[in-house]
Write an enzyme that holds these catalytic residues in place. Structure first.
Site, PDB file in Angstrom:
ATOM      1  CE  LYS A  19     -28.947  -2.305  78.035  1.00 22.34           C
ATOM      2  NZ  LYS A  19     -27.662  -1.658  77.924  1.00 22.34           N
ATOM      3  CG  HIS A  71     -29.957  -6.264  81.216  1.00 20.86           C
ATOM      4  ND1 HIS A  71     -30.886  -5.856  80.353  1.00 20.86           N
ATOM      5  CD2 HIS A  71     -28.656  -5.896  80.254  1.00 20.86           C
ATOM      6  CE1 HIS A  71     -30.471  -5.494  79.283  1.00 20.86           C
ATOM      7  NE2 HIS A  71     -29.323  -5.481  79.161  1.00 20.86           N
ATOM      8  CD  GLU A 110     -21.034  -8.162  77.828  1.00 20.71           C
ATOM      9  OE1 GLU A 110     -21.305  -8.148  76.709  1.00 20.71           O
ATOM     10  OE2 GLU A 110     -20.987  -7.226  78.431  1.00 20.71           O
ATOM     11  NE  ARG A 131     -27.512  11.635  58.728  1.00 18.84           N
ATOM     12  CZ  ARG A 131     -26.390  12.050  59.397  1.00 18.84           C
ATOM     13  NH1 ARG A 131     -26.440  13.323  59.408  1.00 18.84           N
ATOM     14  NH2 ARG A 131     -25.760  11.479  60.302  1.00 18.84           N
ATOM     15  CG  ASP A 189     -24.031  -1.266  79.275  1.00 22.71           C
ATOM     16  OD1 ASP A 189     -24.931  -0.562  78.424  1.00 22.71           O
ATOM     17  OD2 ASP A 189     -23.333  -2.013  78.824  1.00 22.71           O
ATOM     18  CG  ASP A 230     -34.455  -5.198  80.211  1.00 22.09           C
ATOM     19  OD1 ASP A 230     -33.237  -6.031  79.715  1.00 22.09           O
ATOM     20  OD2 ASP A 230     -34.184  -4.920  81.342  1.00 22.09           O
ATOM     21  CG  HIS A 231     -31.808  -7.588  74.833  1.00 18.11           C
ATOM     22  ND1 HIS A 231     -30.965  -6.447  75.489  1.00 18.11           N
ATOM     23  CD2 HIS A 231     -31.036  -8.598  75.313  1.00 18.11           C
ATOM     24  CE1 HIS A 231     -29.771  -6.944  75.915  1.00 18.11           C
ATOM     25  NE2 HIS A 231     -29.511  -8.312  75.557  1.00 18.11           N
ATOM     26  CE  LYS A 277     -30.559 -12.856  76.832  1.00 16.87           C
ATOM     27  NZ  LYS A 277     -30.469 -13.334  75.457  1.00 16.87           N
TER      28      LYS A 277
END
Length: 526
Positions: free
Chosen positions: A187, A279, A255, A79, A274, A216-217, A221
């Site tokens: 996701k 994952h 994390e 936008r 999440d 799914d990043h 990898k």
């Protein structure tokens, strides 16, 4: 770095999949990378953090590595009242800040020739009509040849509007037999099984399943892809990869950061939805799958589906799952706030830590528990898979000789220090017999003199090539929810207790430790 010939703006040499075929290249030579053919990538949600930090830099890095043709175009939709040039400057700033391969003005000028911007909201018919006209002009003047990928980097509640606009304008349908249209979805793929089925039906009403790419990043990898090489290219490990040798498997994504400004988004989602649903269950499937007939997308997906179909929760769920919310504590030398202090609703039952115990009901894995855990504000940032082996059936040593000896383990480190570690017992140099654990370590950074590409580079290139191996299909998504839904339902029934509070900087709530202690096991402390 690229092949001897570079594709031009036309279609010569471009196959139906979208890959460029170099006429001078030996088709049996696998050392040269596949280059995307003429195509345009349209990003919805182009002003968001994902686009700025990951997608735009990944596009540039692919171009810088010679993996995108001159006839590639990047189109932003938002936008903002931007001209093409103003959008290009925004992309340039993101590239300079986050590019992996370093900034080259010459390469940037080539990429910028195909950058366009369309202003509008998702319910703006005129804006989508303009988007279609922009793509038509790029096809004719920039040589994108009718091949279009639509990246939905937007909230799921906006999917129906955008998909209906793509269907209304005809942009979701190939205009010719030798062109393609694809959609890329981030996701979460629903928030439970019913919503996932509804989302899949919605997407497939506009795009056929073979044209749907669910990102799914983690699957992009290098270390995740190395699981397949580690298992199936080496005779060393496969004979041990079963219940005869392995005691249990731990899959951890930890994390050390908190929610920060994402509290509003995260409330109602939680760590299990999440991370575990996508994952970690995908990592479990790669670890537990049987050897595929080939590495074709269909064969890889078939083997993952078999694993997910065989995966069960270990009962009772009250003892074989755990959840928590982080409170104040010390993260290294810094004292950090808890969830409530960060603006999280004090009555929320959304977890920031989740752990579950699963079993794979196959001959290979019978009796081997798989423990999955994820959390925020844990001891350190790490993602790893640990295969913990059974103890030797007979140790001809007295207790004092092996007091420091643990169980053998293979640890696949996915981040941040990508590599593989083998832990085994060795004699301590001395006149006596004392055995303790030592590590044999393989590090990507030390073994190879090239840096691993970012996951989004690999995945975006696969989208443009029409290579779906690393993208979960409908059935995988729905099977993952079938595994997780009973846990979420059990937690919902126990909401009077709520998630257990754990101190920031630790490794989660005490209930997670108790989960393994009941069977005489313990979580690794990476």
């Amino acid at each position: 770095m690229g092949p001897a010939a570079t594709p031009g703006a036309g279609t010569s040499g471009a196959g139906r999949s979208g890959a460029w075929t170099n006429p001078l290249r030996d088709p049996n030579d696998r050392r040269l990378p596949r280059i995307a053919g003429p195509s345009a990538l349209v990003i919805f949600g182009v002003t968001g953090d994902l686009s700025r930090r990951k997608l735009m830099p990944a596009v540039y890095d692919l171009a810088h590595r010679g993996l995108l043709p001159p006839s590639f175009a990047l189109v932003g939709f938002a936008r903002r009242e931007w001209s093409d040039q103003e959008f290009a400057e925004t992309v340039k700033d993101a590239v300079k800040e986050h590019s992996r391969t370093g900034f080259s003005e010459e390469q940037w000028e080539r990429l910028a020739e195909g950058i366009r911007f369309v202003e509008g909201s998702f319910d703006d018919d005129a804006a989508f009509d303009e988007l279609k006209q922009t793509l038509t002009e790029l096809d004719a003047k920039h040589g994108t040849d009718g091949n279009h990928a639509f990246y939905l980097a937007i909230p799921p509640n906006a999917f129906p509007t955008v998909l209906s606009q793509l269907k209304r304008t005809g942009m979701a349908v190939s205009g010719a037999a030798d062109t393609w249209q694809r959609v890329v979805i981030e996701k979460p793929f629903g928030h439970d099984l019913d919503s996932a089925i509804e989302l899949n039906e919605l997407v497939n009403s506009v795009f056929p399943e073979e044209s749907v790419f669910r990102i799914d990043h983690y699957l992009g990898k290098e270390t995740v892809q190395n699981i397949l090489a580690l298992r199936f290219a080496n005779q060393l490990f496969e004979p041990l990869w079963n219940s005869n040798s392995i005691d249990h498997v731990q899959i951890t994504m930890a994390e050390d950061i908190g929610l920060g400004g994402r509290a509003g988004y995260y409330d109602g989602i939680g760590a299990a939805r999440d991370v575990i649903q996508n994952h970690l269950l995908q990592l479990l499937a790669l670890i537990a799958m049987e050897e595929p007939i080939s590495f074709s997308p269909r064969e890889l997906q078939a083997e993952k589906i078999k694993v997910l179909s065989s995966t069960r929760n270990i009962l009772p769920l009250e003892e074989n799952s755990a959840r928590g919310q982080y409170g104040p504590g010390w993260q290294g030398s810094e004292h950090v706030s808890g969830l409530v202090e960060e603006g999280f609703p004090p009555d929320s039952t959304t977890e920031t830590f989740a752990a579950i115990a699963l079993e794979v009901d196959t001959r290979r894995w019978a009796g081997v528990p798989f423990y999955l855990r994820t959390g925020k504000r844990l001891g350190r940032r790490v993602t790893e898979i640990a295969l913990v082996f059974k103890r030797a059936p007979h140790l001809p040593f007295d207790d004092s000789m092996t007091a420091e000896l643990g169980q053998n383990a293979m640890v696949i480190r996915i981040q941040p220090d990508e590599g593989v570690t083998l832990r085994f017992g060795s004699k301590v140099p001395s006149t006596g017999m004392e055995v303790r654990d030592v590590n044999m370590d393989f590090s990507y950074g030390e073994a190879f003199n090239v840096s691993s590409p970012e996951a989004y580079e690999r995945l975006l290139l696969d989208v443009l090539l029409g290579e779906p191996s690393l993208f979960p299909v409908n059935e995988e998504v729905e099977l993952s929810w079938q595994i997780l839904d009973p846990v979420l339902d059990a937690w919902a029934r126990a909401d009077d207790a709520g998630p257990e509070i754990y101190e920031a900087g630790t490794w989660g709530p005490e209930s997670a430790d108790a989960m393994l202690e009941r069977t005489g096991r313990a979580w690794r402390r990476p």
